[in-house]
Design an enzyme around this catalytic site. Structure first.
Site, PDB file in Angstrom:
ATOM      1  N   SER A  58       0.840  -1.196   0.000  1.00 23.56           N
ATOM      2  CA  SER A  58       0.000   0.000   0.000  1.00 23.56           C
ATOM      3  C   SER A  58       0.878   1.251   0.000  1.00 23.56           C
ATOM      4  CB  SER A  58      -0.947  -0.036   1.202  1.00 23.56           C
ATOM      5  OG  SER A  58      -1.921   0.958   1.143  1.00 23.56           O
TER       6      SER A  58
ATOM      7  N   HIS B  83      -8.229  -5.051  -0.028  1.00 23.31           N
ATOM      8  CA  HIS B  83      -6.921  -4.422   0.138  1.00 23.31           C
ATOM      9  C   HIS B  83      -6.154  -5.012   1.318  1.00 23.31           C
ATOM     10  CE1 HIS B  83      -3.878  -1.417  -0.414  1.00 23.31           C
ATOM     11  NE2 HIS B  83      -4.078  -0.867   0.762  1.00 23.31           N
ATOM     12  N   ASP B  84      -6.861  -5.472   2.323  1.00 14.92           N
ATOM     13  CA  ASP B  84      -6.210  -6.069   3.494  1.00 14.92           C
ATOM     14  C   ASP B  84      -5.467  -7.356   3.167  1.00 14.92           C
ATOM     15  OD1 ASP B  84      -6.784  -4.146   5.352  1.00 14.92           O
ATOM     16  OD2 ASP B  84      -8.455  -5.215   6.289  1.00 14.92           O
TER      17      ASP B  84
ATOM     18  N   ASP C 278      -9.049  -6.440  -4.445  1.00 13.07           N
ATOM     19  CA  ASP C 278      -8.609  -5.142  -3.910  1.00 13.07           C
ATOM     20  C   ASP C 278      -9.127  -4.043  -4.833  1.00 13.07           C
ATOM     21  OD1 ASP C 278      -7.334  -2.894  -2.949  1.00 13.07           O
ATOM     22  OD2 ASP C 278      -5.302  -3.718  -3.088  1.00 13.07           O
TER      23      ASP C 278
ATOM     24  N   ARG D 132     -11.951   5.870  10.470  1.00 12.40           N
ATOM     25  CA  ARG D 132     -11.525   4.466  10.431  1.00 12.40           C
ATOM     26  C   ARG D 132     -12.611   3.563   9.863  1.00 12.40           C
ATOM     27  NH1 ARG D 132      -7.030   1.691   9.595  1.00 12.40           N
ATOM     28  NH2 ARG D 132      -6.957  -0.302  10.701  1.00 12.40           N
TER      29      ARG D 132
END
Length: 387
Positions: A157, A355-356, A322, A227
């Protein structure tokens, strides 16, 4: 807490703070007269300092990559799955450095640090920092350890952006560059997500224009919302459906505005936890660093031109679900490297984790990662001479 330390763990580790007195001129036009970087190291630096790997962190990451700070720790470092004896970044072969970037909130100089001009926390007066600024601070970190050339610079990232910038700004100082789940610059949509997050924080009544420390306050609501928004973009639709679906916490609808779906409860939990662990001013800084990243801009907006002077080999990895940094964005980097006639390997990994996924030990991902790092190890001069 761990009952016993796993055999493939780096074990109990202790952070180290390194002070730099040499002023650092920043892209924004300001200068830090001195600063601290907090780091952790794993493995042993060899005699000619040729086996060092720098791991750059993403938005909310820090220096604690692997192992445990004490036997009471409930979880290891954030990339423990990838770093340790026998793992992809094998600490039997490599000397690994992780750091908290300038502007961070985990021990490096940042908004929470005391401004020597005012004897108060910098707060919103801390200068805007960019990815090239971080790279320059990391160059000095390498010099501190006598590392003339990294075996590899690795990151996912925002960390991948730093690795890419390293290869452009200091091409002679790394042999391999690993860019994971990243992009050559943010899309308008990604910049928009970051701005919504910043607005959530800055409009919190407890933010006080960034001077909340002096009032003994924390803009928790703003941080929670930022968040929660970010977390949604890090997950995939398939992953959320598989993990939460439309499951109700209590099994029945209560016809009010309390969290009734499991996904609502999960997001609130993530937001609450983050709001007590991360600094609001740091969040603003990190998202701006993401927004500003565009290494091609200095080369007439040509990424192949920007990469022309690179000397290292590249590994680029993306993940199918992602959508924050989609595989198409990784292929932009690969295509530019091919046009610039650089050596590059590319893998697109199937994953439901969005994305994680770059943080999760998917077997195929770990196998690709490990295989490439074996090539990195084979390119260490001392190893090559021994063979």
């Amino acid at each position: 807490m761990p009952q016993t330390i796993p055999e493939d763990s780096v074990g109990i580790v202790t952070p180290e703070t390194i002070h730099f007195d040499q002023p650092l001129a920043l892209a924004c036009g300001r200068t830090l007269s001195s600063y601290d970087l907090i780091i952790e190291t794993y493995g042993t630096l060899n005699a000619d300092a040729s086996n060092a790997v720098l791991v750059c962190h993403a938005l909310s990451g820090n220096h604690h990559l692997a192992g445990y700070h004490s036997m009471e720790d409930k979880k290891p470092g954030w990339w423990d799955s990838a770093i340790g004896p026998g793992k992809p970044i094998d600490t039997n072969k490599f000397f690994v450095i992780g750091l908290n970037n300038l502007g961070g909130c985990h021990g490096s100089t940042g908004p929470q640090s005391i401004n020597p001009d005012t004897d108060k926390p910098f707060g919103p007066d801390f200068p805007i920092v960019t990815v090239p600024d971080w790279v320059e601070s990391q160059v000095r970190l390498a010099d501190h350890f006598g590392i003339k050339q990294w075996a590899a610079v690795v990151g996912g990232s925002l960390g991948g952006m730093q690795a890419l910038q390293w290869s452009i700004d200091h091409p002679e100082r790394l042999r391999h560059c690993m860019v994971i789940a990243s992009a050559p610059k943010l899309s308008a949509q990604n910049i928009a997500f970051n701005e919504v997050a910043r607005q959530a924080i800055s409009r919190d009544p407890d933010f006080n224009d960034g001077h909340f420390y002096e009032h003994d306050l924390v803009p928790k609501t703003g941080l929670m919302l930022a968040r929660m928004l970010g977390h949604i973009t890090y997950l995939s639709d398939d992953g959320m459906r598989e993990k939460f679906g439309r499951d109700l916490r209590q099994g029945t609808i209560s016809y009010d505005f309390t969290p009734q779906f499991e996904i609502e409860s999960y997001l609130r939990y993530q937001g609450e936890r983050f709001s007590t662990a991360f600094d609001a001013n740091t969040y603003l800084l990190m998202t701006k660093a993401l927004d500003y990243f565009d290494p091609a801009a200095a080369f007439n907006h040509s990424l192949p031109h920007a990469l022309q002077q690179a000397q290292c080999k590249y590994m680029v990895i993306s993940f199918t679900t992602d959508w924050r940094f989609s595989p198409e964005r990784s292929r932009e980097i690969v295509d530019a490297l091919v046009e610039a006639e650089k050596q590059v390997s590319y893998a697109e990994v199937d994953s439901d984790h969005g994305h994680d996924a770059f943080l999760i030990p998917n077997p195929r991902y770990m196998a690709i990662f490990g295989a490439y790092m074996q090539q990195v190890a084979a390119d260490i001069p001392a190893v090559k001479e021994a063979n």
